[in-house]
Design a protein around this motif. Structure first.
Motif, PDB file in Angstrom:
ATOM      1  N   TYR A   1       0.836  -1.210   0.000  1.00  0.00           N
ATOM      2  CA  TYR A   1       0.000   0.000   0.000  1.00  0.00           C
ATOM      3  C   TYR A   1       0.868   1.256   0.000  1.00  0.00           C
ATOM      4  CZ  TYR A   1      -3.048   3.678   1.770  1.00  0.00           C
ATOM      5  OH  TYR A   1      -3.728   4.857   1.941  1.00  0.00           O
ATOM      6  N   LEU A   2       1.880   1.289   0.849  1.00  0.00           N
ATOM      7  CA  LEU A   2       2.745   2.469   0.931  1.00  0.00           C
ATOM      8  C   LEU A   2       3.612   2.625  -0.310  1.00  0.00           C
ATOM      9  CD1 LEU A   2       3.833   2.288   4.686  1.00  0.00           C
ATOM     10  CD2 LEU A   2       2.194   3.866   3.648  1.00  0.00           C
TER      11      LEU A   2
ATOM     12  N   LYS B   1       2.868   7.507  -0.116  1.00  0.00           N
ATOM     13  CA  LYS B   1       2.603   8.436   0.983  1.00  0.00           C
ATOM     14  C   LYS B   1       3.826   8.595   1.881  1.00  0.00           C
ATOM     15  CE  LYS B   1      -2.413   7.940   1.227  1.00  0.00           C
ATOM     16  NZ  LYS B   1      -3.593   7.646   2.090  1.00  0.00           N
ATOM     17  N   VAL B   2       4.675   7.589   1.882  1.00  0.00           N
ATOM     18  CA  VAL B   2       5.931   7.625   2.625  1.00  0.00           C
ATOM     19  C   VAL B   2       7.056   7.246   1.670  1.00  0.00           C
ATOM     20  CG1 VAL B   2       7.197   6.715   4.623  1.00  0.00           C
ATOM     21  CG2 VAL B   2       4.707   6.923   4.728  1.00  0.00           C
TER      22      VAL B   2
ATOM     23  N   VAL C   1       9.796   3.312   4.023  1.00  0.00           N
ATOM     24  CA  VAL C   1       8.923   2.131   4.057  1.00  0.00           C
ATOM     25  C   VAL C   1       9.751   0.875   4.325  1.00  0.00           C
ATOM     26  CG1 VAL C   1       7.337   0.682   2.731  1.00  0.00           C
ATOM     27  CG2 VAL C   1       7.209   3.168   2.528  1.00  0.00           C
TER      28      VAL C   1
END
Length: 584
Positions: free
Chosen positions: A15-16, A21-22, A27
């Motif tokens: 997902y990341l 988003k990061v 991550v």
């Protein structure tokens, strides 16, 4: 319990990686920490990525490649390209040269070197750079798959295979198959690709002043004709393709009834640079001088320079104001070009990202300093870089000696690479500080942090579970169907996340599938390496694509139109050819 924890961490990582988003290196470190804290892996297993051959090799190759760049060893290539007067021959020679270099030098570094050379040479011949920059990116990816050191993905797949299954690849084991793929890529780009490549204009011509579209910030002085006009009235009716994004007053956007231009306001304009300049002249707007000391010697000549934020740059994530960019480089930023031009804040408050192109107003003497900065790639100046022939030759000899020692079996690849880096420092071909800056530490942390996830997937049976599902679905069709599934799985994942991240996720599945089928795992590992190393369909799937996307003024659809067919061709060729070069 350990299996479900691992799958939950895997789902979170995917997902990341996809949403970004990061940052990817963050991550990877979060994944490593979560696996260690949950007890899925031991401390030695969690930290094994930092001692991995892949991690050490990638760092060493960054340093070896940086020495070639720093000493101008490849400048002669630009001089050779600039002498070509036939467009088809220019494209062919560029593809051949890039394929030779990318096989041994990190492809991101290769594109960073070739990008300004190709732009300068094509512009000198009055050809649009957009006709050549996508081929530059695609060929660097295809050629990188030819050797073990051509791309970090090959090193990562090799390291994981050695740690998990006790098998690995030699320096040139990928080469026979890789050369075929290079030939396929070259044939495609010289035929079908030539007709699909767009013409986005020539920098400096009547059609376009600079690469792509910019957002510029202009100051409204007391004598400006824009005063008392509403936002939609600022651009004269005779000027096309310029939009006033915002009226900024004291740094904040002005809306509603107050959205009328006043003295001292700043306007954010988006459009082609020639058209923005026309609006500036028509409405008597001007660029804001951040500080008078940036003018320096008023008698000195000033030039406009286009500089791209390079991968791994120290500028990424920082704002122009936060790093005092103008005072650091003695330049003024007149505009920013990026993939998404929806900028709604003062330019000095915009966080810079990889691929951003800054239009700089700088004194002529600042050009060499800008060229020497590893955080930027100078695109828009024709002033030639200085070359130290002796240092350039020595850098080439060190690289050749490193590769030769491995190819002849005299030294292990890691030992040879480390000795090569030591030689560069001893002979002062690169300074220690430059060597540290040359390493993209985010890639190192990504590799070191994500390797434990592959260990966890194997240790908990997650990889075996995925392989079992794949074999239940395709087992009746034999190992060739499993190879096709592995290639497609990796190729699709690579379009949406880091190539190294997708390789780490699929390598354990490939190893488990080979064990269940009772076949040699090498064909499946080669499928992972090649699929992860060649990502053509989107401009955000690979760093080299992002670099040429902004420099060439491309649209997202250009990569889909040109790259998707090439992905299909590569997938078909891989399924047919991998078993011939690496039998089951």
């Amino acid at each position: 319990m350990a299996l479900w924890l691992t799958l939950a961490i895997l789902a979170g990582a995917i997902y990341l990686f996809v949403t970004e988003k990061v940052r990817m290196d963050v991550v990877a470190l979060l994944v490593m920490t979560a696996l260690l804290a949950s007890g899925v892996v031991t401390v030695p297993e969690a930290l094994s990525g930092f001692s991995s051959q892949a991690t050490v090799m990638v760092g060493a190759m960054f340093v070896l490649s940086a020495a070639l760049q720093r000493n101008g060893a490849l400048v002669a290539i630009g001089e050779l390209l600039s002498k070509i007067r036939w467009r088809w021959l220019f494209l062919l020679l560029m593809l051949v040269l890039v394929s030779c270099v990318s096989a041994f030098i990190n492809n991101t570094a290769t594109v960073a070197v070739f990008l300004p050379l190709v732009i300068a040479a094509s512009t000198a011949n009055r050809w649009a750079p957009s006709r050549f920059l996508i081929p530059l990116s695609y060929m660097s990816q295809a050629a990188g798959a030819c050797t073990l050191i051509g791309t970090s993905t090959n090193l990562l797949v090799d390291a994981m295979a050695r740690e998990s299954a006790g098998i690995g690849f030699t320096l040139f084991e990928f080469a026979p198959l890789g050369i075929v793929f290079v030939g396929i890529c070259m044939l495609y780009l010289m035929t079908v690709g030539r007709w699909l490549l767009p013409d986005r204009g020539i920098p400096g011509s009547d059609d376009t002043e600079h690469v792509g579209r910019y957002v510029a910030e202009l100051l409204v002085p007391a004598d400006s004709d824009a005063i008392d006009l509403r936002r939609e009235q600022v651009v004269p009716a005779t000027i096309d393709d310029v939009l006033v994004l915002e009226i900024l007053r004291n740094g904040d956007p002005v809306h509603g009834e107050a959205a009328v231009v006043r003295e001292g306001d700043r306007l954010l304009l988006r459009g082609e640079w020639r058209q923005i300049a026309a609006v500036r002249k028509a409405r008597r707007l001007r660029f804001d001088h951040v500080s008078r000391d940036l003018d320096g010697d008023i008698t000195a000549g000033r030039v406009q320079v286009e500089a791209m934020v390079s991968p791994g740059s120290h500028l990424i994530g920082h704002t122009l104001a936060g790093m005092r960019f103008g005072h650091m480089y003695r330049t003024r930023v007149h505009g920013i070009h990026r993939r998404l031009l929806d900028i709604r804040q003062p330019l000095d408050h915009v966080e810079l990202s990889v691929g951003d192109v800054l239009l700089l107003d700088a004194p002529e003497k600042a050009i060499e300093d800008l060229r020497a900065d590893k955080g930027m790639i100078v695109l828009g100046t024709h002033k030639e870089a200085k070359v130290d022939v002796f240092r350039a030759l020595m850098s080439v000899l060190v690289m050749i000696a490193t590769i030769g020692a491995v190819a002849l079996g005299w030294l292990p690849i890691v030992v040879a690479a480390l000795i090569g880096c030591g030689a560069l420092l001893v002979f002062r071909l690169i300074d220690p500080d430059e060597a540290y800056r040359a390493i993209d530490w985010r890639v190192i942390l990504l590799l070191a942090g994500i390797i434990p996830l592959g260990i966890a997937l194997q240790k908990t049976g997650g990889a075996a579970l995925a392989a079992e599902f794949m074999i239940d679905s395709l087992g009746g069709y034999g190992p060739l169907a499993a190879l096709a599934a592995v290639y497609l799985m990796t190729a699709i994942a690579t379009e949406f996340m880091s190539n190294n991240a997708s390789a780490v996720l699929v390598v354990p599945i490939a190893l488990a599938a080979a064990e269940s089928l009772g076949v040699d795992p090498k064909p499946l590992l080669v499928a992972v390496a090649f699929a992860a190393s060649t990502s053509f369909a989107t401009p955000i799937s690979y760093q080299t694509n992002t670099m040429v996307f902004t420099a060439g003024g491309y649209r997202f659809s250009d990569f889909v139109r040109i790259g998707l067919p090439l992905n299909v061709v590569f997938c078909t060729a891989a399924i047919l050819l991998i078993p011939r070069f690496f039998p089951f």
